[in-house]
Write a protein that holds these residues in place. Structure first.
Motif, short mmCIF file in Angstrom:
data_model
loop_
_atom_site.label_atom_id
_atom_site.label_comp_id
_atom_site.label_asym_id
_atom_site.label_seq_id
_atom_site.Cartn_x
_atom_site.Cartn_y
_atom_site.Cartn_z
N PHE A 76 -19.72 2.79 86.80
CA PHE A 76 -20.56 2.65 85.66
C PHE A 76 -20.33 4.18 84.79
O PHE A 76 -20.45 5.21 85.26
N TYR A 77 -20.00 4.09 83.55
CA TYR A 77 -19.73 5.33 82.62
C TYR A 77 -20.95 4.96 81.39
O TYR A 77 -21.06 3.79 81.10
N SER A 78 -21.22 6.15 80.96
CA SER A 78 -22.30 6.09 79.81
C SER A 78 -21.92 7.04 78.90
O SER A 78 -21.33 8.07 78.95
N ILE A 79 -22.09 6.73 77.48
CA ILE A 79 -21.97 7.50 76.40
C ILE A 79 -23.36 8.01 75.65
O ILE A 79 -23.94 7.28 75.34
N GLY A 80 -23.70 9.26 75.76
CA GLY A 80 -25.00 9.97 75.42
C GLY A 80 -25.13 9.79 73.85
O GLY A 80 -24.22 9.41 72.87
N SER A 81 -26.44 9.88 73.46
CA SER A 81 -26.60 9.88 71.99
C SER A 81 -26.81 11.23 71.41
O SER A 81 -26.60 12.33 72.18
N ASN A 82 -27.11 11.21 70.17
CA ASN A 82 -27.17 12.55 69.50
C ASN A 82 -28.77 13.10 69.87
O ASN A 82 -29.39 12.05 70.41
N ALA A 83 -29.12 14.36 69.39
CA ALA A 83 -30.42 14.82 69.83
C ALA A 83 -31.35 13.83 69.09
O ALA A 83 -32.48 13.92 69.74
N ASP A 84 -31.21 13.20 68.23
CA ASP A 84 -32.26 12.45 67.50
C ASP A 84 -32.16 11.07 68.00
O ASP A 84 -32.87 10.03 67.17
N TYR A 85 -31.53 10.79 68.91
CA TYR A 85 -31.25 9.33 69.43
C TYR A 85 -30.46 8.45 68.38
O TYR A 85 -30.53 7.28 68.72
N SER A 86 -29.57 8.91 67.57
CA SER A 86 -28.62 8.11 66.82
C SER A 86 -27.56 8.13 67.60
O SER A 86 -27.21 9.10 68.66
N PHE A 87 -26.62 7.55 67.15
CA PHE A 87 -25.22 7.49 68.10
C PHE A 87 -23.82 7.75 66.86
O PHE A 87 -24.17 7.51 66.06
N ASP A 88 -23.12 8.54 67.63
CA ASP A 88 -21.93 8.87 66.79
C ASP A 88 -20.85 7.80 67.09
O ASP A 88 -20.11 7.83 68.34
N TYR A 89 -20.60 6.88 66.27
CA TYR A 89 -19.50 5.63 66.43
C TYR A 89 -18.38 6.42 66.72
O TYR A 89 -17.43 5.54 67.63
N ASP A 90 -17.57 7.21 66.09
CA ASP A 90 -16.38 7.51 66.37
C ASP A 90 -16.32 8.06 67.73
O ASP A 90 -15.21 7.73 68.61
N HIS A 91 -17.29 8.99 68.11
CA HIS A 91 -17.19 9.56 69.69
C HIS A 91 -17.34 8.61 70.61
O HIS A 91 -16.55 8.50 71.64
N ILE A 92 -18.05 7.27 70.44
CA ILE A 92 -18.19 6.20 71.18
C ILE A 92 -16.83 5.57 71.22
O ILE A 92 -16.38 5.30 72.57
N LEU A 93 -16.11 5.43 70.25
CA LEU A 93 -14.66 4.59 70.37
C LEU A 93 -13.78 5.69 71.06
O LEU A 93 -12.89 5.27 71.77
N ASP A 94 -13.75 7.03 70.82
CA ASP A 94 -13.15 7.92 71.57
C ASP A 94 -13.23 7.75 73.03
O ASP A 94 -12.38 7.64 73.80
N GLU A 95 -14.45 8.00 73.40
CA GLU A 95 -14.70 7.79 74.91
C GLU A 95 -14.44 6.54 75.56
O GLU A 95 -13.85 6.40 76.64
N VAL A 96 -14.62 5.44 74.76
CA VAL A 96 -14.14 4.08 75.24
C VAL A 96 -12.48 3.99 75.34
O VAL A 96 -12.11 3.57 76.36
#
Ligand code: PLP
Length: 327
Positions: free
Chosen positions: A97-117
């Motif tokens: 299982f792999y996970s991608i963290g949120s920003n400090a304000d619990y929003s998400f950086d969509y480009d970062h998610i796509l890069d990690e995927v």
């Protein structure tokens, strides 16, 4: 104690008469046959779906487990935070299982998610939309791109729409590698009956439903679900009640908005955070209202409140005022 930590419906959705009638009409001695197809037909009609793309299981939880068992082989990925059962079922199946963290304000950086995927190339990516626990709704363009990226190595996207009836719109998948899971446990108020819905097509549908049980949901649950889906007036009253409850929750918590951060939510709960968030929750708990406080270090100082019965809001609101005066 009033529970605000379960994300369930605060009222029983069916009248005593409706419940008795469904019980009387249930052939306990027979296996479910027509009950299953009737439920699917009504559900498909309600959402304008093709009945052939729908299957049922014991809660959407069972779909999460089955999807991981059938499609998860080279790893399951999700966000942190997201619904914790994705990780629990991956662990049970011995799948990484792999996970991608949120920003400090619990929003998400969509480009970062796509890069990690792209880096991990997981077999399946789970995302709850609206999102548990933050309550946010992800943009369609992001979900479309995520599905497209996953398709590069025959990966699958699972959009978990447990709370979709609280959102202004539903996501419409653009590719066959996207599976949708839904539930009767939230807006429909039938968590105890365990009815989970899979909507999928093509190879994804075939792969996941290949391991179906012959009778995945019992007749009584299906008949009670049918009773609810058939009764438009009851359904409208139920939906209005919960939407009003959500407004009352927003209104109550907004009293504390200069002391805690509150996210705009498209679900039956509200996500709050910040240095004072836990102090409010502990005060409320001492006075009979239990919200969800998290142990996970990445959800430090986060509290989630789910909707309650309308008659409980005056006391809840008063307690927030009292807490403000006490600090
Ligand atoms: C995002 C999400 N998915 C799935 C579920 C499980 O729902 P069910 O009752 O259908 O198993 C929950 C329950 O809290 C949830 O929050």
């Amino acid at each position: 104690m009033i529970y605000m930590d379960r994300n369930t419906c605060p009222v029983i959705p069916l009248s005593e008469e409706d419940i008795i009638s469904a019980v009387q009409n249930t052939a306990l001695n027979l296996y479910p046959e027509d009950e299953y197809t009737t439920f699917i037909r009504l559900y498909a009609e309600r959402y304008g779906l093709d009945a052939g793309t729908i299957e049922l299981a014991n809660g959407s939880d069972e779909w999460i487990q089955k999807i991981i068992m059938t499609l998860g082989k080279s790893g399951v990925m999700s966000l942190q935070p997201d619904f914790n059962m994705y990780q629990i079922y991956a662990n049970q199946a011995g799948i990484r299982f792999y996970s991608i963290g949120s920003n400090a304000d619990y929003s998400f950086d969509y480009d970062h998610i796509l890069d990690e995927v792209r880096k991990v190339e997981p077999s399946v990516f789970f995302i709850s939309n609206p999102h548990n626990p933050t309550g946010i709704l992800f943009p369609d363009e992001f979900l479309n791109t995520l599905a497209e990226v996953l398709s590069e190595w025959n990966g699958y996207l699972v959009v978990d729409e447990a709370y979709v009836e609280f959102a202004p719109k539903k996501y419409s998948p653009v590719s066959e590698n996207t599976l949708i899971i839904r539930t009767m446990s939230k807006m429909y108020g039938l968590a105890g009956l365990r009815i989970g819905i899979l909507i999928a097509e093509g190879t994804a549908f075939d792969a996941v439903t290949r391991i179906n049980h012959p009778y995945p949901v019992n007749s009584l649950s299906l008949n009670l679900g049918v009773q609810l889906l058939k009764n438009k007036d009851t359904l409208n009253t139920l939906i209005d009640y919960q939407k009003n409850s959500k407004k009352a929750l927003e209104d109550s918590l907004s009293q504390a908005e200069n002391l805690i951060s509150i996210k705009k939510s498209y679900t039956n709960f509200i996500f709050t955070y910040g240095p004072q968030a836990e102090s409010l929750a502990l005060y409320l708990k001492d006075h009979g209202f239990t919200a969800r406080i998290y142990e996970e270090p990445y959800l430090n100082n986060v509290v989630r409140y789910s909707i309650i019965s309308l008659e409980d809001y005056p006391a809840f609101k008063q307690l927030i005022t009292d807490w403000k005066e006490s600090i």
